[in-house]
Design a protein around this motif. Structure first.
Motif, PDB file in Angstrom:
ATOM      1  N   ARG A 170      65.229  88.285  51.981  1.00 15.68           N
ATOM      2  CA  ARG A 170      64.028  89.131  51.976  1.00 15.68           C
ATOM      3  C   ARG A 170      64.408  90.609  51.957  1.00 15.68           C
ATOM      4  O   ARG A 170      63.749  91.430  51.313  1.00 15.68           O
TER       5      ARG A 170
ATOM      6  N   ASP B 204      56.240  86.632  48.108  1.00 12.43           N
ATOM      7  CA  ASP B 204      56.863  85.661  49.013  1.00 12.43           C
ATOM      8  C   ASP B 204      56.355  84.270  48.653  1.00 12.43           C
ATOM      9  O   ASP B 204      55.164  83.980  48.779  1.00 12.43           O
TER      10      ASP B 204
ATOM     11  N   ASP C 198      68.478  82.040  52.324  1.00 11.78           N
ATOM     12  CA  ASP C 198      67.880  81.996  53.667  1.00 11.78           C
ATOM     13  C   ASP C 198      67.081  83.272  53.919  1.00 11.78           C
ATOM     14  O   ASP C 198      66.833  84.058  52.997  1.00 11.78           O
ATOM     15  N   GLU C 199      66.711  83.517  55.157  1.00  8.38           N
ATOM     16  CA  GLU C 199      65.835  84.650  55.467  1.00  8.38           C
ATOM     17  C   GLU C 199      66.438  86.001  55.094  1.00  8.38           C
ATOM     18  O   GLU C 199      65.713  86.980  54.902  1.00  8.38           O
ATOM     19  N   SER C 200      67.759  86.055  54.964  1.00  8.42           N
ATOM     20  CA  SER C 200      68.408  87.342  54.656  1.00  8.42           C
ATOM     21  C   SER C 200      68.049  87.877  53.281  1.00  8.42           C
ATOM     22  O   SER C 200      68.184  89.072  53.024  1.00  8.42           O
TER      23      SER C 200
ATOM     24  N   LYS D 207      70.274  78.333  52.257  1.00 12.17           N
ATOM     25  CA  LYS D 207      71.401  79.239  52.457  1.00 12.17           C
ATOM     26  C   LYS D 207      72.585  78.861  51.575  1.00 12.17           C
ATOM     27  O   LYS D 207      73.200  79.717  50.937  1.00 12.17           O
TER      28      LYS D 207
ATOM     29  N   ALA E 195      62.682  81.973  50.459  1.00 11.24           N
ATOM     30  CA  ALA E 195      63.528  82.082  51.647  1.00 11.24           C
ATOM     31  C   ALA E 195      63.288  80.886  52.574  1.00 11.24           C
ATOM     32  O   ALA E 195      62.142  80.606  52.953  1.00 11.24           O
ATOM     33  N   HIS E 196      64.373  80.202  52.920  1.00  7.49           N
ATOM     34  CA  HIS E 196      64.298  79.054  53.824  1.00  7.49           C
ATOM     35  C   HIS E 196      65.711  78.775  54.326  1.00  7.49           C
ATOM     36  O   HIS E 196      66.676  78.888  53.558  1.00  7.49           O
ATOM     37  N   PRO E 197      65.870  78.399  55.604  1.00 13.04           N
ATOM     38  CA  PRO E 197      67.215  78.123  56.124  1.00 13.04           C
ATOM     39  C   PRO E 197      67.982  77.086  55.309  1.00 13.04           C
ATOM     40  O   PRO E 197      69.208  77.164  55.175  1.00 13.04           O
TER      41      PRO E 197
END
Length: 397
Positions: free
Chosen positions: A117, A247, A113-115, A140, A135-137
């Motif tokens: 990055r 990214d 997820d975004e974390s 996760k 990164a994508h929800p």
């Protein structure tokens, strides 16, 4: 290359070739001889056929890949709730070493997820030349088919010669799926890696119960996949930040899955023997299962954990998660005390990287003494209680 060819017009179906085959690879079906996957090309059937109905026919050599089109060593970075799994830094360290031999770049790919990055910078300091971030929800939680889709996108983007994955529960699920997707080879649970000038990865792992070390090469396909055990390689030394963070887009097609996550639960993690700084190991010299309590007390007094050898696990005295050796876990503690352990090659290969090895064994010729820093040739039932008293006395003082 060659393959068996059966001249059915000459065959009299005498069955002699079927009887002569030591591998059961030939059988008579529908009034003709058929060969199955058990054939080892021993040629006994050719020699035994009096009718001359079997021959070897040369076939075209297998098409090989253009190795120059695949460049770089890629590391899959697994993450946990607490951050990057430590095996990733060991893989980066090995990737840097291998890449230096063939002058290739080192890539890292991290999925989540975004974390994730925020973790990319750490990977740059670990030696990656480029970090590819997906990164994508929806990423996760691990789903094998989705992560395989993402890995496929990254591999097609950069075309690495080698892909290294940690031999964790997640890695052992992901790596085979990716290798299948690319119709290429995978060597699991490698303990050593080397590389040739032509970028062929030399993958070394125990085989036949740890009795031999097999060297495996994927010569005709790319990329080459290998999973590597935790605590086998040396972690990459941290360097100044350099390199690039890329990214990457996560498309809806990548997220298509046949799995649905209904709920997740964080299970309290227990410290594994690979993470311990101090280990006490029980071997064949332990007479009764109840006596393990004495060794467990010593381990607890030293702030460590009790580990076992394969014979004790086979007796049911220990769990496989505490077994040290080629068929168990590889450890590198600061202090390891072996009690009644002979030190077979399979065991020694799983712990010879320990900083300090203390061995207790009544047999002065025990192989363990060849790698031990301190050798005590006395009965463990005399030595261990004394050690416990000494350490407990020091703790009190």
């Amino acid at each position: 290359m060659a393959e068996l060819f059966f001249h059915q017009e000459k065959c009299i179906l005498c069955g002699q070739c079927v009887e002569q085959c030591p591998f059961g690879a030939l059988e008579i079906k529908n009034e003709k001889i058929e060969v199955n996957a058990s054939c080892k090309m021993c040629k006994l059937c050719v020699k035994s056929c009096s009718a001359g109905a079997i021959s070897l026919v040369e076939t075209e050599a297998r098409q090989t890949v253009d190795k120059s089109a695949w460049n770089g060593i890629m590391v899959f970075v697994e993450q946990e709730e607490t951050g990057v799994h430590p095996v990733a830094f060991e893989l980066l360290g090995k990737a840097k070493e291998l890449a230096g031999k063939i002058h290739h770049p080192v890539y890292a790919v991290i999925i989540g997820d975004e974390s994730v990055r925020g973790q990319a910078q750490v990977l740059l300091s670990g030696g990656a030349d480029k970090v590819f971030v997906y990164a994508h929800p929806e990423l996760k939680n691990f789903r094998g088919d989705v992560y395989t889709n993402v890995m496929e996108d990254c591999i097609n983007r950069i075309k690495p010669a080698v892909v290294l994955v940690g031999a964790t529960s997640l890695g052992r699920s992901l790596a085979p799926a990716c290798a299948t997707r690319f119709r290429t080879g995978l060597t699991a649970d490698c303990t050593m890696l080397d590389i040739k000038e032509n970028t062929d990865l030399v993958q070394i792992r125990p085989a036949f119960g740890g009795n031999i070390m097999a060297q495996i090469i994927t010569a005709n396909t790319r990329p080459q996949f290998a999973t590597v055990r935790y605590k086998v390689m040396n972690a990459a030394e941290r360097t100044e930040l350099r390199g690039e963070i890329v990214d990457c887009e996560v498309t809806e097609a990548m997220l298509q899955s046949g799995m649905e996550i209904i709920s997740t639960e964080i299970i309290e993690r227990t410290k594994s023997i690979e993470e311990e700084d101090v280990l006490v190991v029980a071997g064949r010299g332990v007479k009764k299962q109840e006596d393990l309590g004495m060794l467990r007390q010593l381990a607890k007094t030293l702030g460590g954990q009790l580990a076992t050898t394969r014979p004790l696990v086979e007796k049911g005295w220990g769990d496989v998660t505490t077994q040290i050796g080629l068929s168990g876990r590889t450890v590198k503690p600061k202090l390891i005390i072996t009690c009644g352990v002979s030190g077979a090659v399979q065991f020694a290969a799983g712990m010879d990287g320990s900083e300090c090895i203390v061995s207790i064994n009544t047999d002065a010729e025990a192989p363990i003494f060849k790698i031990a820093n301190y050798c005590i040739t006395k009965d463990l039932y005399e030595v261990v209680p004394e050690l416990i008293r000494a350490v407990e006395g020091k703790n009190v003082n």
